[in-house]
Design an enzyme around this catalytic site. Structure first.
Site, short mmCIF file in Angstrom:
data_model
loop_
_atom_site.label_atom_id
_atom_site.label_comp_id
_atom_site.label_asym_id
_atom_site.label_seq_id
_atom_site.Cartn_x
_atom_site.Cartn_y
_atom_site.Cartn_z
N LEU A 10 0.83 -1.09 -0.13
CA LEU A 10 -0.02 0.13 -0.25
C LEU A 10 1.03 1.29 -0.08
O LEU A 10 1.89 1.08 0.55
CB LEU A 10 -1.02 -0.06 1.26
CG LEU A 10 -1.82 -1.23 1.26
CD1 LEU A 10 -2.72 -1.45 2.77
CD2 LEU A 10 -2.80 -1.32 -0.10
N HIS A 19 -3.54 4.34 -2.12
CA HIS A 19 -4.49 3.40 -1.76
C HIS A 19 -5.16 4.20 -0.31
O HIS A 19 -6.11 4.31 0.22
CB HIS A 19 -3.90 2.23 -0.91
CG HIS A 19 -3.32 1.49 -2.17
ND1 HIS A 19 -1.95 1.11 -2.36
CD2 HIS A 19 -3.95 0.48 -3.03
CE1 HIS A 19 -1.76 0.31 -3.49
NE2 HIS A 19 -2.81 0.10 -3.71
#
Ligand code: AMP
Length: 283
Positions: free
Chosen positions: A33, A37
């Site tokens: 991530l 995100h």
């Protein structure tokens, strides 16, 4: 923050929240991530009582087995980002839970939106995306699901899929998060080495040049494409996979540039495939 690998536990938790009239937002991811995100998670947390994230590198959507094997993983770091981005539940299924008995033989398609861009250059990709999302949406019956417009075609395909199959869920598109230099954040950026990081900026440079030509009144897509292609071709490290200008709603080709226009590019830098796009509105 709840972390679970068990689909039944996850579904029960979400149904329990819903029985308390709490709204649920969901962001499916493949992990590793980054701020792009996190932006989806924070947006969801602002619009819903509870936010759920899934992390699953979905083998069904990789047309290139090498790309799947090299996909970066950092579960510990991911959980830290989820925690600091107001996520309430992280679902971490494994391959056998997601596909007991292997990847099933089924073909999910939205033909009118899956005939160019990544649908053509990555055969089977969106079929794999729709397969995993169908399974995820059963486990996570959220009110709203959040998708990045960096994957613009994915956003349109998923929105249409949910509509035609009647999933009681709203699909929300979220703008692309970029580095200060303009590079669209992507988990795959971590695989760029040395000079490739600099050269990757040519994608956004080409898109912005195309955008400005259109804003200046250019109506001929082939003129704009030629100028954009020159930018990409200025680097011997870039191998363009596609460069297209389409109607941003229908993904049809445009003989004359007007309305809401999508400029989209996919390119390889070494082994790493990057995508990016911009939309521009002209009358
Ligand atoms: P992925 O983990 O690459 O499957 O991405 C999960 C979700 O995050 C997808 O909806 C992506 O479109 C979204 N996403 C990835 N990168 C970005 C970004 N730079 N800006 C906004 N959304 C992103």
């Amino acid at each position: 923050m709840i972390v679970s690998k068990d689909p039944n536990e996850v579904r029960d938790q979400i149904l329990s929240w819903k029985s308390e009239k709490l709204s649920v937002g969901f962001a499916p991811t493949m992990g590793f991530l980054h701020e792009g995100h996190a932006n989806l998670f924070v947006r969801s947390a602002g619009e819903n009582s509870k936010t759920v994230v899934s992390i699953f590198v979905n083998p069904a959507q990789f047309n290139d087995p090498e790309d799947y094997l090299k996909y970066p993983i950092n579960t510990e770091g991911d959980l830290e980002i989820c925690k600091s981005s107001k996520v309430d539940l992280v679902y971490l299924p494994d391959k056998d839970t997601m596909y007991p008995g292997g990847i099933p033989e089924v073909e999910l398609r939205i033909p009118h939106l899956m005939k160019n861009l990544d649908a053509t250059t990555r055969p089977g990709h969106f079929e794999g995306v729709l397969l995993v999302l169908s399974r995820l949406f059963h486990t996570i019956p959220a009110d709203r699901s959040y998708f990045g417009k960096k994957d613009y075609q994915q956003y349109l395909v998923v929105k249409e899929f949910v509509k035609v199959l009647g999933f009681p869920m709203e699909i929300i598109g979220v703008d692309t998060v970029r580095s200060a230099e303009g590079l669209a954040l992507s988990s795959r950026n971590a695989r760029l080495i040395g000079q490739e990081k600099e050269e990757a900026l040519l994608l956004i440079r080409a898109l912005r040049l195309g955008e400005s030509l259109i804003r200046q009144g250019e109506k001929d897509p082939s003129e704009v494409l030629t100028v954009m292609r020159d930018v990409l071709d200025s680097s011997s490290k870039i191998q363009t996979d596609y460069l297209e200008i389409l109607d941003a709603n229908t993904l049809e080709e445009l003989p004359i540039l007007k309305g809401e226009i999508l400029l989209a590019v996919a390119a390889f830098l070494g082994q790493v495939r990057l995508i990016d796009n911009l939309t521009v509105k002209v009358s």
